[in-house]
Scaffold this motif. Structure first.
Motif, mmCIF file in Angstrom:
data_model
loop_
_atom_site.group_PDB
_atom_site.id
_atom_site.type_symbol
_atom_site.label_atom_id
_atom_site.label_comp_id
_atom_site.label_asym_id
_atom_site.label_seq_id
_atom_site.Cartn_x
_atom_site.Cartn_y
_atom_site.Cartn_z
ATOM 1 N N UNK A 52 21.535 -5.804 -23.629
ATOM 2 C CA UNK A 52 21.931 -5.538 -22.284
ATOM 3 C C UNK A 52 20.642 -4.370 -21.619
ATOM 4 N N UNK A 53 20.298 -3.520 -22.682
ATOM 5 C CA UNK A 53 19.514 -2.544 -22.243
ATOM 6 C C UNK A 53 18.271 -2.215 -23.127
ATOM 7 N N UNK A 54 17.973 -2.942 -23.948
ATOM 8 C CA UNK A 54 16.623 -2.868 -24.894
ATOM 9 C C UNK A 54 16.789 -2.184 -25.945
ATOM 10 N N UNK A 55 15.788 -2.237 -26.620
ATOM 11 C CA UNK A 55 15.685 -1.435 -28.315
ATOM 12 C C UNK A 55 15.854 0.011 -28.253
ATOM 13 N N UNK A 56 15.133 0.561 -27.055
ATOM 14 C CA UNK A 56 15.012 2.166 -27.185
ATOM 15 C C UNK A 56 16.351 2.564 -27.130
ATOM 16 N N UNK A 57 17.113 2.105 -25.933
ATOM 17 C CA UNK A 57 18.633 2.313 -25.893
ATOM 18 C C UNK A 57 19.490 2.083 -27.158
ATOM 19 N N UNK A 58 19.248 0.882 -27.673
ATOM 20 C CA UNK A 58 20.182 0.737 -28.779
ATOM 21 C C UNK A 58 19.783 1.463 -29.873
ATOM 22 N N UNK A 59 18.771 1.726 -30.167
ATOM 23 C CA UNK A 59 18.310 2.674 -31.361
ATOM 24 C C UNK A 59 19.117 4.243 -31.078
ATOM 25 N N UNK A 60 19.181 4.620 -29.878
ATOM 26 C CA UNK A 60 19.849 5.806 -29.463
ATOM 27 C C UNK A 60 21.281 5.360 -29.855
#
Length: 286
Positions: A81-89
């Motif tokens: 939905x929002x990409x790997x950066x947001x997923x990592x956070x």
């Protein structure tokens, strides 16, 4: 929870959640009602007991594993939905969530339920990303299974349908195709619920799936309102009053054509009480 443990041990020994002499789940005021709890988690416990014996350690270990997997499912869903950066956070925040660290160590439904919700969320997010109908149908089935563990998921489809109507419309497919997709999603969601109703009817002669909403609103909440209105002088008296109110309310129930409980009269008297004097209901809720 001793209630969940009792059901699990019973199923471990007899393949029934309740002894044969018990025709229903909840007894009060001389009447037997379908319980407000489902048996998904006790079944989960009982299967582990059949493999390892009646011990908590394998359950706790498996709940820790399910919680660990939930973290990755949420990571994948967020990536869609929002990409790997947001997923990592999101993953980092998951690791310091006190709820996950605590509930994995308790004999309660939460870890299994959250794992199923996370799996549903991952599959539903995959559908949004890939537009593959199989992902949507799988998410519906998993969401339906989660209702066997905890009933909160029963309220999800009404919001999901609204979302799907807009989302499928944006895809610019035919109206018939969109409606067929939504119907298939609802059918997948309903399969576990219908199966549980058939099991309840065959085993306990009660075709209902759950009484959670009725129990929470008309027995526990209304019982609390009445106990507060009587203004007891101490906590012991309040508990004594509250213990009696659900039994009185149950006396209003009559069986319907399916052999289940008819809550019509209870609902009518409850809402009449709310309209006559809403203040005690508002203060108790707050």
């Amino acid at each position: 929870s001793s209630y969940l443990q009792k059901q699990a041990v019973s199923f471990y020994k007899t393949n029934r959640f309740f002894p044969k002499e018990e025709t229903s789940f909840y007894q009060a005021g001389g009447k037997k009602l379908l319980t407000s709890h489902t048996s998904g988690y006790p079944f989960f416990m009982a299967i582990i007991y059949k493999i390892f014996g009646v011990t908590y350690k394998p359950i706790i270990l498996l709940q820790i594993i399910l919680t660990f997997l939930s973290a990755f499912l949420i990571f994948f869903a967020t990536t869609y939905l929002l990409g790997e950066t947001v997923a990592t956070i999101t993953f980092a925040l998951f690791t310091i969530n006190i709820g996950y660290l605590t509930f994995a160590q308790l004999i309660l439904t939460d870890c299994l339920f959250i794992f199923l919700l996370s799996l549903f969320f991952e599959r539903f997010s995959s559908f949004i990303k890939t537009k593959k109908t199989i992902s949507l149908l799988t998410s519906g089935l998993i969401l339906g299974i989660s209702t066997i563990v905890k009933h909160a998921s029963l309220y999800f489809p009404m919001f999901l349908i609204i979302f799907l109507l807009f989302f499928l419309f944006i895809k610019q497919q035919t109206i018939i195709s969109n409606i067929a997709t939504i119907i298939l999603f609802l059918l997948c969601f309903s399969v576990p619920i219908k199966s549980m109703k058939i099991y309840n009817k065959k085993t306990y002669n009660k075709s209902e799936f759950t009484n959670t909403g009725n129990f929470n609103l008309y027995l526990w909440f209304w019982g609390n309102v009445i106990a507060n209105q009587k203004n007891p002088t101490n906590m012991q008296k309040r508990k004594a009053i509250f213990a009696q109110e659900p039994k009185k309310i149950i006396q209003m129930l009559k069986p319907n054509d399916f052999g289940d409980e008819d809550w019509t009269e209870v609902k009518r008297k409850f809402w009449n009480s709310v309209m006559d004097n809403p203040i005690p209901f508002i203060t108790t809720w707050l």
